[in-house]
Design an enzyme around this catalytic site. Structure first.
Site, PDB file in Angstrom:
ATOM      1  CG  ASP A   1      -1.918   8.430   2.934  1.00  0.00           C
ATOM      2  OD1 ASP A   1      -2.204   7.351   3.129  1.00  0.00           O
ATOM      3  OD2 ASP A   1      -2.390   8.461   4.735  1.00  0.00           O
ATOM      4  CG  HIS A   2       0.717   4.750   3.697  1.00  0.00           C
ATOM      5  ND1 HIS A   2       0.068   4.087   3.956  1.00  0.00           N
ATOM      6  CD2 HIS A   2      -0.153   5.898   4.806  1.00  0.00           C
ATOM      7  CE1 HIS A   2      -1.650   4.126   4.490  1.00  0.00           C
ATOM      8  NE2 HIS A   2      -0.691   5.009   5.496  1.00  0.00           N
TER       9      HIS A   2
ATOM     10  CG  ASP B   1      -4.520   6.080   5.605  1.00  0.00           C
ATOM     11  OD1 ASP B   1      -4.768   5.495   5.511  1.00  0.00           O
ATOM     12  OD2 ASP B   1      -5.078   7.496   5.924  1.00  0.00           O
TER      13      ASP B   1
ATOM     14  CG  ASP C   1      -4.669   2.954   5.887  1.00  0.00           C
ATOM     15  OD1 ASP C   1      -3.699   2.388   5.185  1.00  0.00           O
ATOM     16  OD2 ASP C   1      -4.707   2.984   7.528  1.00  0.00           O
TER      17      ASP C   1
ATOM     18  CG  HIS D   1      -4.256  -1.558   8.097  1.00  0.00           C
ATOM     19  ND1 HIS D   1      -3.063  -1.728   7.816  1.00  0.00           N
ATOM     20  CD2 HIS D   1      -4.489   0.112   7.439  1.00  0.00           C
ATOM     21  CE1 HIS D   1      -1.765  -0.741   7.918  1.00  0.00           C
ATOM     22  NE2 HIS D   1      -2.963   0.578   8.018  1.00  0.00           N
TER      23      HIS D   1
ATOM     24  CB  SER E   1      -1.951   7.702   8.012  1.00  0.00           C
ATOM     25  OG  SER E   1      -2.297   6.968   7.325  1.00  0.00           O
TER      26      SER E   1
ATOM     27  CB  THR F   1      -5.203  11.675   7.202  1.00  0.00           C
ATOM     28  OG1 THR F   1      -4.176  10.176   6.882  1.00  0.00           O
ATOM     29  CG2 THR F   1      -4.771  12.328   5.391  1.00  0.00           C
TER      30      THR F   1
END
Ligand SMILES: [Zn+2]
Length: 365
Positions: free
Chosen positions: A298-299, A39, A256, A260, A81, A134
Site C-alpha cells: 500500500d506504501h 503493508d 509495516d 515503523h 493505509s 487495509t
C-alpha cells in the site's frame, strides 16, 4: 563420469523446464483473484529479505510480471493505509484516513463488493485485525479509519464468506439494533466461529469468522512463520468450492509495524511469513487455471535500506546492514508482482488505482 554428466544435464533440463513453465504467461480468462498486500513493503524490505536469504529463490523471484506503483493519496504525497487501501480496492484516490469513499464522502464500490455482485465468494485474511485500515478499504465506507465500530458494522452487513485475523473485541463490544453483539449476529447468520488457526483449519465450509485475538493478531516472531500461509491456503480451499470463482485479499499487516519500529529482526520474520503465504498462492495459481495473484504494497514504510558496512565497496564485501531512514511512511514507489492468468496486464509503472481498474477489466473478459 559421462553418465553422471548426462544425468546431471537431464536434471538441469527438468529444473529449467519447471522454471520456464513457472514463467510462462497463463491464459487470459480470470476466474479467481488473490490480492496480497505487504503493508509498508517497499523495495528496501524486499531487497533486505533477498539478501537475508542469500539470494535463494523467494516468492518475488517467481513473479511472471513486475510493475511499480505510485502511492500518493488525494491530499498527501505520503499516503496512509486507509487512502491506499481505498485506491487499491476501489480504483479511487481519496484523502488520508478515509475508507471506501471519495473526499466528498461519496461511497465507492470495492473489489469485495464487485466480486460478490459477480456471484463470487469473497475472503479477507490479515495478521492485524480485520477492521484495520487495509482490510477496511476492502469491506467498508467510513469517513475515518478510526471509526472501527462503524467499519465492523459495514463488515457484518457485507458478510464476506471467509474472514480471518484479529479483532474479536470489535465484534463483542459492538451491539446491533436488537441489542445483541455483532459476534452473535454473525453466528445467527450461519457463520462458523473459531478462535485459533488450528480450529480454522478444521472448518470445512463457508461462511467462517475466525478471530484469533482481541485486537491485532501477534507478530510472526511470536507465532512462527507458517501461520499466514496455512490460513491463506485453507481460505483458498474453502473459497474455491464456488464454481463462480472467488476474490481473496491477504495482508501481511505487521511488515509495516516492524518497519515503523525500526526492528530488522522482526521485519525479516514478517517477510518470511509473507513469502510463504505468497508462495502457497502462486502454487495454487500454477495448478488452477484462471487464477490471478497480485502481490503489492500500500506504501513504503521507514525508508528501509541495505547498506554496505564499508564505505569502500570497490574491493570485496565487508557485510551489509538493514537500516531505517525514518519511523514514518515514505513516498517511494512500491513494487507489484503478478502471477497467473492475465498477469502480463500488470506490468509497467502505474497508479495504485490502476491495480483495481486492471483487476476489474480482466474479470470482465
Ligand atoms: Zn504504517
Amino acid at each position: 563420469m559421462k553418465k553422471l554428466i548426462l544425468v546431471l544435464s537431464a536434471a538441469l533440463l527438468l529444473v529449467s523446464q519447471a522454471y520456464s513453465k513457472d514463467k510462462a504467461p497463463k491464459e487470459d480468462k480470470v476466474k479467481n483473484v488473490i490480492v496480497f498486500i505487504g503493508d509498508g513493503m517497499g523495495l528496501g524490505a524486499v531487497s533486505a529479505w533477498m539478501v537475508d536469504q542469500d539470494y535463494a529463490m523467494t516468492c518475488f523471484d517467481r513473479a511472471q510480471f513486475v510493475g511499480l506503483c505510485k502511492t500518493y493519496s488525494k491530499n498527501n504525497r505520503v499516503t496512509d493505509s486507509a487512502a491506499s487501501a481505498t485506491a487499491l480496492a476501489t480504483g479511487n484516490k481519496t484523502n488520508n484516513g478515509m475508507i471506501g469513499m471519495l473526499p466528498d464522502e461519496t461511497k465507492v464500490q470495492n473489489l469485495t463488493e464487485y466480486a460478490k455482485a459477480m456471484g463470487k465468494s469473497t475472503g479477507i485474511v490479515v495478521t492485524s485485525h480485520v477492521v484495520d485500515a487495509t482490510p477496511a478499504g476492502f469491506i467498508a465506507h467510513q469517513k475515518s479509519r478510526d471509526d472501527r465500530d462503524e467499519i465492523t458494522e459495514d463488515l457484518v452487513e457485507l458478510k464476506p464468506d471467509v474472514l480471518a485475523g484479529g479483532g474479536r473485541k470489535y465484534f463483542e463490544r459492538n451491539k446491533s439494533k436488537n441489542g445483541r453483539s455483532l459476534l452473535e449476529e454473525m453466528k445467527d447468520a450461519g457463520y462458523a466461529y473459531v478462535e485459533t488457526p488450528e480450529d480454522f483449519a478444521a472448518t470445512s465450509k463457508t461462511p467462517v469468522l475466525a478471530l484469533f485475538a482481541d485486537g491485532s493478531y501477534s507478530m510472526a516472531i511470536d507465532h512462527g512463520t507458517d501461520c499466514l500461509s496455512d490460513v491463506t491456503s485453507h481460505a483458498i480451499d474453502l473459497l474455491d468450492d464456488d464454481k463462480n470463482g472467488f476474490f481473496l485479499m491477504v495482508e501481511g499487516s505487521h511488515i509495516d509495524h516492524a518497519a515503523h519500529a525500526g526492528n530488522a529482526e522482526q521485519l525479516m520474520f514478517e517477510m518470511e511469513e509473507f513469502d510463504k503465504a505468497v508462495n502457497s498462492a502462486f502454487d495454487y495459481a500454477q495448478t488452477h487455471d484462471g487464477t490471478l495473484v497480485i502481490v503489492t504494497a500500500d506504501h513504503e514504510t521507514a525508508g528501509v535500506y541495505v547498506l554496505s558496512n564499508d564505505k569502500d565497496f570497490t574491493k570485496g564485501e565487508s557485510g551489509v546492514k538493514v537500516g531505517f531512514a525514518t519511523g514514518s511512511h515514505t513516498a517511494s514507489l512500491v513494487p507489484l508482482y503478478a502471477f497467473g492468468a492475465s498477469a502480463y496486464k500488470f506490468s509497467g509503472v502505474m497508479e495504485n488505482t490502476d491495480v483495481c481498474k486492471r483487476i476489474i477489466s480482466v474479470l470482465q473478459k
